[in-house]
Design a protein around this motif. Structure first.
Motif, PDB file in Angstrom:
ATOM      1  N   THR A  40      12.325  40.852 -16.940  1.00  0.00           N
ATOM      2  CA  THR A  40      13.201  40.005 -16.143  1.00  0.00           C
ATOM      3  C   THR A  40      12.981  38.525 -16.456  1.00  0.00           C
ATOM      4  O   THR A  40      11.945  38.136 -16.991  1.00  0.00           O
ATOM      5  CB  THR A  40      12.984  40.231 -14.635  1.00  0.00           C
ATOM      6  N   LEU A  58      18.118  37.622 -14.639  1.00  0.00           N
ATOM      7  CA  LEU A  58      18.482  38.465 -15.779  1.00  0.00           C
ATOM      8  C   LEU A  58      17.511  39.627 -15.823  1.00  0.00           C
ATOM      9  O   LEU A  58      16.293  39.423 -15.723  1.00  0.00           O
ATOM     10  CB  LEU A  58      18.391  37.668 -17.084  1.00  0.00           C
ATOM     11  N   GLU A  59      18.031  40.834 -15.956  1.00  0.00           N
ATOM     12  CA  GLU A  59      17.163  42.012 -16.040  1.00  0.00           C
ATOM     13  C   GLU A  59      17.583  42.887 -17.210  1.00  0.00           C
ATOM     14  O   GLU A  59      18.745  43.264 -17.336  1.00  0.00           O
ATOM     15  CB  GLU A  59      17.205  42.833 -14.752  1.00  0.00           C
ATOM     16  N   GLN A  60      16.621  43.206 -18.051  1.00  0.00           N
ATOM     17  CA  GLN A  60      16.863  44.081 -19.193  1.00  0.00           C
ATOM     18  C   GLN A  60      17.032  45.513 -18.716  1.00  0.00           C
ATOM     19  O   GLN A  60      16.270  45.988 -17.885  1.00  0.00           O
ATOM     20  CB  GLN A  60      15.679  43.999 -20.169  1.00  0.00           C
ATOM     21  N   ILE A  65      21.863  43.640 -20.618  1.00  0.00           N
ATOM     22  CA  ILE A  65      21.270  42.760 -19.601  1.00  0.00           C
ATOM     23  C   ILE A  65      22.199  42.658 -18.397  1.00  0.00           C
ATOM     24  O   ILE A  65      23.389  42.405 -18.542  1.00  0.00           O
ATOM     25  CB  ILE A  65      21.024  41.344 -20.153  1.00  0.00           C
ATOM     26  N   THR A 143      19.204  40.528 -25.545  1.00  0.00           N
ATOM     27  CA  THR A 143      18.032  41.048 -24.832  1.00  0.00           C
ATOM     28  C   THR A 143      17.346  39.895 -24.118  1.00  0.00           C
ATOM     29  O   THR A 143      17.436  38.739 -24.549  1.00  0.00           O
ATOM     30  CB  THR A 143      17.018  41.720 -25.776  1.00  0.00           C
ATOM     31  N   VAL A 144      16.655  40.200 -23.036  1.00  0.00           N
ATOM     32  CA  VAL A 144      15.890  39.178 -22.330  1.00  0.00           C
ATOM     33  C   VAL A 144      14.849  38.592 -23.274  1.00  0.00           C
ATOM     34  O   VAL A 144      14.664  37.377 -23.347  1.00  0.00           O
ATOM     35  CB  VAL A 144      15.241  39.747 -21.043  1.00  0.00           C
TER      36      VAL A 144
END
Length: 184
Positions: A40, A58-60, A65, A143-144
Motif C-alpha cells: 500500500t 493505493l493498494e496493490q 492497483i 504497480t505500487v
C-alpha cells in the motif's frame, strides 16, 4: 436421561474456561474469500497554497492497483487526475512533479490507439460543494512498487478535464493539487 444431561452440562461448564483460554490470543481463522492485503501507499494532497485537500490511498491487488480518495476544497467540475513521474510537489504550479508516470513510453490518453501512460487515470467529477470521493482501478501494468523508483511519484489534480487523447497531457491545464506518494 436427566442425569446424563445434567452430567454433560456440568462437564461442559467445567471445561468452558479451559476451552476459552486455549483460543485466547490467537486470531480467528482467516476468511478464505478475503485475499491477503497487498503493498500500500498514500498521498496527502495539498492545493497550490499548501492547504490540505485530502488523502489518496493505493493498494496493490493481483489484478492491478485500487486507488481511493476523498478530496475537498477543489473547484467544482471535471478535473484531470494523473500519476506524475517525480515525488515532489512544490507549489504553486507543481511543475516539480514532472510529466506523467510513463515508464513504457506510450502516448497519452485512455483513448490513445497506441496505448496509454501508466499514470493516465479517469477524470474526477468534483461536486458543487468542492468534494469528490472516488475508487479507481488501474490494470495497465501499474504497480505500487513501480511508483517508488529513484525519484518517486506524485498524484496530481489538474485545472481542466482530460480529453483522453491529446499527447502528452490530455489538454488538462495547470496543476491545482498535488500529493507525494509515500509508503505506508
Amino acid at each position: 436421561m436427566k442425569i446424563r444431561a445434567l452430567l454433560t452440562a456440568a462437564a461442559l461448564t467445567a471445561a468452558l474456561p479451559a476451552l476459552a483460554q486455549e483460543g485466547a490470543g490467537t486470531p480467528p481463522p482467516a476468511d478464505k474469500k478475503t485475499p491477503p492485503k497487498g503493498q500500500t501507499a498514500k498521498a496527502q494532497v495539498k492545493d497550490s497554497e499548501g492547504k490540505d485537500v485530502g488523502e489518496i490511498t493505493l493498494e496493490q491487488t493481483k489484478q492491478g492497483i485500487l486507488i481511493k480518495g476523498k478530496l475537498s476544497n477543489l473547484p467544482p467540475g471535471q478535473h484531470a487526475f494523473h500519476i506524475h513521474e517525480v515525488g515532489k510537489c512544490e507549489g504553486p504550479a507543481f511543475t516539480t512533479a514532472g510529466g506523467h508516470f510513463n515508464p513504457s513510453k506510450k502516448a497519452h490518453g485512455l483513448l490513445a490507439p497506441k496505448g496509454k501512460h501508466h499514470g493516465d487515470l479517469p477524470n474526477l467529477y468534483v461536486a458543487q460543494d468542492g468534494t469528490v470521493q472516488f475508487d479507481i482501478f488501474s490494470q495497465n501494468g501499474l504497480t505500487v512498487k513501480s511508483l517508488f523508483d529513484k525519484d518517486g511519484s506524485a498524484m496530481v489534480v489538474h485545472a481542466k478535464e482530460d480529453d483522453y487523447h491529446t499527447d502528452p497531457t490530455g489538454d488538462a491545464g495547470g496543476r491545482i493539487a498535488c500529493g507525494v506518494v509515500e509508503k505506508t
